[in-house]
Design a protein around this motif. Structure first.
Motif, PDB file in Angstrom:
ATOM      1  N   VAL A 123       0.877  -1.181   0.000  1.00 17.37           N
ATOM      2  CA  VAL A 123       0.000   0.000   0.000  1.00 17.37           C
ATOM      3  C   VAL A 123       0.907   1.221   0.000  1.00 17.37           C
ATOM      4  N   MET A 124       0.883   1.975  -1.084  1.00 15.67           N
ATOM      5  CA  MET A 124       1.917   2.972  -1.328  1.00 15.67           C
ATOM      6  C   MET A 124       1.570   4.394  -0.885  1.00 15.67           C
ATOM      7  N   ALA A 125       0.466   4.564  -0.174  1.00 16.00           N
ATOM      8  CA  ALA A 125       0.084   5.884   0.346  1.00 16.00           C
ATOM      9  C   ALA A 125      -0.949   5.665   1.443  1.00 16.00           C
ATOM     10  N   PRO A 126      -1.197   6.677   2.298  1.00 14.90           N
ATOM     11  CA  PRO A 126      -2.260   6.542   3.288  1.00 14.90           C
ATOM     12  C   PRO A 126      -3.602   6.246   2.614  1.00 14.90           C
ATOM     13  N   VAL A 127      -4.372   5.325   3.177  1.00 16.73           N
ATOM     14  CA  VAL A 127      -5.656   4.952   2.573  1.00 16.73           C
ATOM     15  C   VAL A 127      -6.667   6.099   2.614  1.00 16.73           C
ATOM     16  N   PRO A 128      -6.784   6.835   3.736  1.00 19.95           N
ATOM     17  CA  PRO A 128      -7.577   8.059   3.630  1.00 19.95           C
ATOM     18  C   PRO A 128      -6.702   9.165   3.054  1.00 19.95           C
ATOM     19  N   PRO A 129      -7.189  10.007   2.159  1.00 18.41           N
ATOM     20  CA  PRO A 129      -8.605  10.125   1.764  1.00 18.41           C
ATOM     21  C   PRO A 129      -8.961   9.410   0.473  1.00 18.41           C
ATOM     22  N   LYS A 130      -8.017   8.723  -0.185  1.00 15.28           N
ATOM     23  CA  LYS A 130      -8.276   8.208  -1.530  1.00 15.28           C
ATOM     24  C   LYS A 130      -9.072   6.914  -1.564  1.00 15.28           C
ATOM     25  N   GLY A 131      -9.106   6.173  -0.455  1.00 19.91           N
ATOM     26  CA  GLY A 131      -9.871   4.939  -0.440  1.00 19.91           C
ATOM     27  C   GLY A 131      -9.396   3.953  -1.488  1.00 19.91           C
ATOM     28  N   LEU A 132     -10.311   3.459  -2.320  1.00 23.93           N
ATOM     29  CA  LEU A 132      -9.958   2.480  -3.338  1.00 23.93           C
ATOM     30  C   LEU A 132      -8.962   3.012  -4.362  1.00 23.93           C
ATOM     31  N   GLN A 133      -8.829   4.323  -4.452  1.00 34.57           N
ATOM     32  CA  GLN A 133      -7.875   4.903  -5.388  1.00 34.57           C
ATOM     33  C   GLN A 133      -6.463   5.007  -4.814  1.00 34.57           C
ATOM     34  N   THR A 134      -6.262   4.526  -3.601  1.00 31.35           N
ATOM     35  CA  THR A 134      -4.916   4.461  -3.029  1.00 31.35           C
ATOM     36  C   THR A 134      -4.052   3.541  -3.893  1.00 31.35           C
ATOM     37  N   PRO A 135      -2.879   3.976  -4.323  1.00 33.18           N
ATOM     38  CA  PRO A 135      -2.057   3.126  -5.191  1.00 33.18           C
ATOM     39  C   PRO A 135      -1.546   1.879  -4.479  1.00 33.18           C
ATOM     40  N   LEU A 136      -1.690   0.750  -5.153  1.00 36.37           N
ATOM     41  CA  LEU A 136      -1.219  -0.534  -4.642  1.00 36.37           C
ATOM     42  C   LEU A 136      -0.264  -1.159  -5.651  1.00 36.37           C
ATOM     43  N   LEU A 137       0.858  -1.668  -5.170  1.00 42.32           N
ATOM     44  CA  LEU A 137       1.744  -2.488  -5.994  1.00 42.32           C
ATOM     45  C   LEU A 137       1.528  -3.936  -5.590  1.00 42.32           C
ATOM     46  N   ILE A 138       1.425  -4.833  -6.570  1.00 41.69           N
ATOM     47  CA  ILE A 138       1.186  -6.226  -6.204  1.00 41.69           C
ATOM     48  C   ILE A 138       2.182  -7.145  -6.893  1.00 41.69           C
ATOM     49  N   GLY A 139       2.457  -8.258  -6.214  1.00 39.65           N
ATOM     50  CA  GLY A 139       3.403  -9.224  -6.733  1.00 39.65           C
ATOM     51  C   GLY A 139       3.057 -10.636  -6.316  1.00 39.65           C
ATOM     52  N   GLY A 140       3.627 -11.584  -7.026  1.00 34.38           N
ATOM     53  CA  GLY A 140       3.384 -12.992  -6.742  1.00 34.38           C
ATOM     54  C   GLY A 140       3.149 -13.758  -8.026  1.00 34.38           C
ATOM     55  N   PRO A 141       3.213 -15.083  -7.985  1.00 31.59           N
ATOM     56  CA  PRO A 141       3.070 -15.905  -9.186  1.00 31.59           C
ATOM     57  C   PRO A 141       1.762 -15.691  -9.944  1.00 31.59           C
ATOM     58  N   THR A 142       0.673 -15.359  -9.226  1.00 31.91           N
ATOM     59  CA  THR A 142      -0.624 -15.151  -9.889  1.00 31.91           C
ATOM     60  C   THR A 142      -1.045 -13.681  -9.826  1.00 31.91           C
ATOM     61  N   ALA A 143      -0.082 -12.794  -9.656  1.00 35.18           N
ATOM     62  CA  ALA A 143      -0.404 -11.379  -9.439  1.00 35.18           C
ATOM     63  C   ALA A 143      -1.033 -10.707 -10.653  1.00 35.18           C
ATOM     64  N   GLU A 144      -0.667 -11.125 -11.857  1.00 36.12           N
ATOM     65  CA  GLU A 144      -1.270 -10.503 -13.043  1.00 36.12           C
ATOM     66  C   GLU A 144      -2.765 -10.777 -13.102  1.00 36.12           C
ATOM     67  N   ILE A 145      -3.160 -11.992 -12.783  1.00 38.04           N
ATOM     68  CA  ILE A 145      -4.587 -12.334 -12.741  1.00 38.04           C
ATOM     69  C   ILE A 145      -5.271 -11.582 -11.605  1.00 38.04           C
ATOM     70  N   ALA A 146      -4.605 -11.539 -10.451  1.00 36.35           N
ATOM     71  CA  ALA A 146      -5.158 -10.847  -9.288  1.00 36.35           C
ATOM     72  C   ALA A 146      -5.315  -9.356  -9.552  1.00 36.35           C
ATOM     73  N   ASP A 147      -4.390  -8.783 -10.304  1.00 34.80           N
ATOM     74  CA  ASP A 147      -4.455  -7.365 -10.627  1.00 34.80           C
ATOM     75  C   ASP A 147      -5.738  -7.050 -11.389  1.00 34.80           C
ATOM     76  N   ALA A 148      -6.086  -7.896 -12.338  1.00 35.19           N
ATOM     77  CA  ALA A 148      -7.321  -7.700 -13.102  1.00 35.19           C
ATOM     78  C   ALA A 148      -8.544  -7.762 -12.188  1.00 35.19           C
ATOM     79  N   ALA A 149      -8.513  -8.689 -11.223  1.00 30.04           N
ATOM     80  CA  ALA A 149      -9.633  -8.814 -10.286  1.00 30.04           C
ATOM     81  C   ALA A 149      -9.757  -7.573  -9.409  1.00 30.04           C
TER      82      ALA A 149
END
Length: 293
Positions: A123-149
């Motif tokens: 989680v790359m910034a405070p969650v308030p005030p952006k909520g779901l628009q808070t930038p997230l970096l994701i990784g892992g073997p199935t991360a590309e599929i998870a990113d779409a979800a």
């Protein structure tokens, strides 16, 4: 509807859960639900967010397709261990916790042994005030599929790596600077206030870095983050110390940040002050309140 569970119903968990409740079936679980005093506060909060309160962690995980762990750094691995006992193939575990890459790798091993997918989330910034628009970096073997979800749910996520730990390494290294700036500001202005020279110090900082906001609300914001979240930030910085040690980098600054973040919180507790009593937060008044209490 997509079945989603949040383990941890603090600031981030509650904001994300409330936003997703409009488009998915949300269940929450938090260990504070087992304590009568904190349960009385948490249940109405969950009702206001439109989410279901589980009877137990096992109950929370039973029908979940997506599981988000948003607890404290100190509890992240414990939660992964407990959840692994009930997770199964077809479920995806998103680890949003701010911990060292090695901690994420240990959690991934536990989760993947259950048959579930593990996603490293930074989680790359405070969650308030952006909520779901808070930038997230994701990784892992199935991360590309998870990113779409995640993006389909409205998250501002971005695939970073197929390796667990790399996204969190970005977050941990960044935290040295972000949490360090908070700690430095707290230490700098606490001393300046005692000498009665805070205005001159702030003027000098503004002259050197005019775009940052030293003449405005920045000092209040930075010190307020320590006062409100210092305990959680200190736990995160202990994971940063671990991150640096794992690659043989000096931890002197990061250990100092732990001390300053934890120190302000401890002083507030010793004086019987809560963050709520200091709002609207003004750093000068907050420091004076500590002296008067």
């Amino acid at each position: 509807m997509t079945e989603i569970t949040f383990i941890g119903f603090g600031e981030a968990g509650a904001i994300f859960a409330a936003a997703l409740a409009k488009r998915a079936a949300i269940t929450i679980w938090d260990r504070k639900l087992t304590q009568p005093e904190t349960r009385r506060e948490m249940v109405p909060k969950a009702e206001a967010c439109g989410v279901r309160v589980a009877r137990s962690l096992s109950d929370a995980l039973h029908n979940a397709r997506l599981v988000f762990s948003a607890v404290t750094a100190a509890e992240a691995l414990n939660v992964a261990m407990a959840a692994a006992a009930d997770l199964r193939s077809g479920q995806t575990f998103f680890d949003l916790n701010s911990v060292a890459p090695a901690t994420k790798l240990a959690a991934a091993e536990l989760i993947e042994a259950s048959g579930a997918n593990y996603i490293d989330v930074a989680v790359m910034a405070p969650v308030p005030p952006k909520g779901l628009q808070t930038p997230l970096l994701i990784g892992g073997p199935t991360a590309e599929i998870a990113d779409a979800a995640l993006q389909a749910l409205g998250f501002n996520s971005r695939y970073h790596s197929g390796e667990v730990g790399e996204a969190s390494a970005v977050k941990m290294c960044r935290s040295v600077m972000i949490k360090g700036l908070e700690a430095l500001t707290t230490e700098c202005l606490s001393a300046a206030r005692e000498y009665g020279v805070e205005q001159a110090v702030l003027a000098s900082l503004h002259a050197s870095f005019p775009s940052l906001g030293w003449a405005g609300e920045l000092p209040d914001y930075l010190i307020s983050r320590v006062a409100e979240h210092g305990q959680r930030r200190a736990e995160e910085m202990r994971e940063v110390v671990k991150t640096l040690k794992d690659v043989n980098v000096s931890t002197a600054m990061s250990e100092g940040i732990v001390s300053t973040q934890q120190g302000l919180v401890d002083r507030l507790k010793q004086q019987g002050l809560s963050y709520a009593q200091l709002t609207p937060f003004r750093w000068r008044q907050a420091l004076e309140s500590l002296k008067k209490a």
